[in-house]
Design a protein around this motif. Structure first.
Motif, PDB file in Angstrom:
ATOM      1  N   MET A  85       0.855  -1.170   0.000  1.00 25.57           N
ATOM      2  CA  MET A  85       0.000   0.000   0.000  1.00 25.57           C
ATOM      3  C   MET A  85       0.902   1.234   0.000  1.00 25.57           C
ATOM      4  N   SER A  86       0.538   2.182  -0.816  1.00 26.54           N
ATOM      5  CA  SER A  86       1.346   3.384  -0.927  1.00 26.54           C
ATOM      6  C   SER A  86       1.186   4.261   0.316  1.00 26.54           C
ATOM      7  N   HIS A  87       2.154   5.109   0.509  1.00 26.99           N
ATOM      8  CA  HIS A  87       2.117   6.034   1.640  1.00 26.99           C
ATOM      9  C   HIS A  87       0.903   6.961   1.543  1.00 26.99           C
ATOM     10  N   ALA A  88       0.601   7.429   0.339  1.00 23.91           N
ATOM     11  CA  ALA A  88      -0.542   8.333   0.140  1.00 23.91           C
ATOM     12  C   ALA A  88      -1.850   7.624   0.487  1.00 23.91           C
ATOM     13  N   ARG A  89      -1.982   6.358   0.067  1.00 21.50           N
ATOM     14  CA  ARG A  89      -3.196   5.581   0.362  1.00 21.50           C
ATOM     15  C   ARG A  89      -3.337   5.365   1.865  1.00 21.50           C
ATOM     16  N   ARG A  90      -2.243   4.994   2.514  1.00 18.66           N
ATOM     17  CA  ARG A  90      -2.251   4.772   3.965  1.00 18.66           C
ATOM     18  C   ARG A  90      -2.639   6.047   4.699  1.00 18.66           C
ATOM     19  N   LYS A  91      -2.099   7.164   4.243  1.00 24.35           N
ATOM     20  CA  LYS A  91      -2.394   8.462   4.861  1.00 24.35           C
ATOM     21  C   LYS A  91      -3.875   8.819   4.689  1.00 24.35           C
ATOM     22  N   ALA A  92      -4.426   8.531   3.500  1.00 26.25           N
ATOM     23  CA  ALA A  92      -5.844   8.823   3.235  1.00 26.25           C
ATOM     24  C   ALA A  92      -6.750   7.962   4.116  1.00 26.25           C
ATOM     25  N   LEU A  93      -6.411   6.675   4.274  1.00 27.77           N
ATOM     26  CA  LEU A  93      -7.201   5.793   5.128  1.00 27.77           C
ATOM     27  C   LEU A  93      -7.145   6.228   6.588  1.00 27.77           C
ATOM     28  N   LYS A  94      -5.971   6.632   7.020  1.00 26.84           N
ATOM     29  CA  LYS A  94      -5.810   7.113   8.400  1.00 26.84           C
ATOM     30  C   LYS A  94      -6.650   8.375   8.618  1.00 26.84           C
ATOM     31  N   ALA A  95      -6.655   9.301   7.635  1.00 27.56           N
ATOM     32  CA  ALA A  95      -7.445  10.530   7.749  1.00 27.56           C
ATOM     33  C   ALA A  95      -8.940  10.213   7.784  1.00 27.56           C
ATOM     34  N   LYS A  96      -9.371   9.254   6.958  1.00 24.70           N
ATOM     35  CA  LYS A  96     -10.780   8.855   6.965  1.00 24.70           C
ATOM     36  C   LYS A  96     -11.150   8.246   8.319  1.00 24.70           C
ATOM     37  N   GLY A 117      -3.537   2.079  12.857  1.00 26.92           N
ATOM     38  CA  GLY A 117      -2.585   2.444  11.821  1.00 26.92           C
ATOM     39  C   GLY A 117      -3.124   2.323  10.414  1.00 26.92           C
ATOM     40  N   ASP A 118      -4.064   1.379  10.204  1.00 27.95           N
ATOM     41  CA  ASP A 118      -4.647   1.216   8.866  1.00 27.95           C
ATOM     42  C   ASP A 118      -5.890   2.081   8.675  1.00 27.95           C
ATOM     43  N   GLY A 119      -6.222   2.902   9.686  1.00 23.21           N
ATOM     44  CA  GLY A 119      -7.353   3.810   9.586  1.00 23.21           C
ATOM     45  C   GLY A 119      -8.640   3.285  10.196  1.00 23.21           C
ATOM     46  N   THR A 120      -8.665   2.015  10.602  1.00 20.79           N
ATOM     47  CA  THR A 120      -9.880   1.440  11.196  1.00 20.79           C
ATOM     48  C   THR A 120     -10.186   2.126  12.521  1.00 20.79           C
ATOM     49  N   PRO A 121     -11.385   2.748  12.663  1.00 29.27           N
ATOM     50  CA  PRO A 121     -11.709   3.411  13.927  1.00 29.27           C
ATOM     51  C   PRO A 121     -12.175   2.402  14.972  1.00 29.27           C
ATOM     52  N   VAL A 122     -11.630   2.519  16.184  1.00 35.63           N
ATOM     53  CA  VAL A 122     -11.940   1.617  17.288  1.00 35.63           C
ATOM     54  C   VAL A 122     -12.184   2.417  18.560  1.00 35.63           C
ATOM     55  N   VAL A 123     -12.771   1.742  19.563  1.00 38.34           N
ATOM     56  CA  VAL A 123     -12.982   2.343  20.871  1.00 38.34           C
ATOM     57  C   VAL A 123     -12.769   1.243  21.918  1.00 38.34           C
ATOM     58  N   SER A 124     -12.310   1.605  23.093  1.00 39.96           N
ATOM     59  CA  SER A 124     -12.163   0.643  24.186  1.00 39.96           C
ATOM     60  C   SER A 124     -13.398   0.686  25.064  1.00 39.96           C
TER      61      SER A 124
END
Length: 130
Positions: A1-12, A78-85
């Motif tokens: 996965m490209s850095h730009a794609r990873r960054k976009a997923l993290k922002a989302k 890190g992959d952008g998946t939102p989580v909560v504890s």
């Protein structure tokens, strides 16, 4: 996965976490499913096998259900998946596996109905008649 794609997923993921946090403060009552949701095909398949007495030795229901409360704000992995504890569980649970409880008494009443009519509850959780 490209850095730009990873960054976009993290922002989302951050945007989704921020939206969650704006609506649900720490301490919000929730039902959390750390594994799979009851309507997931894995869970539906398990219940079908259970009804037919065809489970494997030691196999457990994959739809662990926690009636609990959030203990942290949501955040993106890190992959952008939102989580909560949540209370009573270590680590984050994907927001898609969290249901907010509007009223604790309503949730208790629903658990009671589900316990009395497990096949109906499983049918409805699987999407009902199609």
């Amino acid at each position: 996965m490209s850095h730009a794609r990873r960054k976009a997923l993290k922002a989302k993921g951050q945007k989704l976490a921020d939206a969650w946090n704006a609506k649900h403060p720490i301490g919000t009552r929730v039902v959390a499913y750390p594994g799979v949701r009851p309507e997931d095909e894995v869970a539906v398949s398990y219940r079908r096998r259970l009804e037919k007495g065809r489970t494997f030795p030691g196999e457990t229901d994959p739809t662990e259900r926690l009636d609990t409360a959030t203990r942290t704000p949501a955040w993106p992995l890190g992959d952008g998946t939102p989580v909560v504890s949540v209370e009573g569980y270590s680590g984050g649970i994907v927001l898609e596996h969290i249901d907010v409880i509007a009223d604790a008494e309503e949730a208790a009443a629903q658990r009671s109905v589900d316990a009395q009519f497990p096949i109906v509850a499983a049918f409805l959780a699987a999407g009902g008649a199609r």
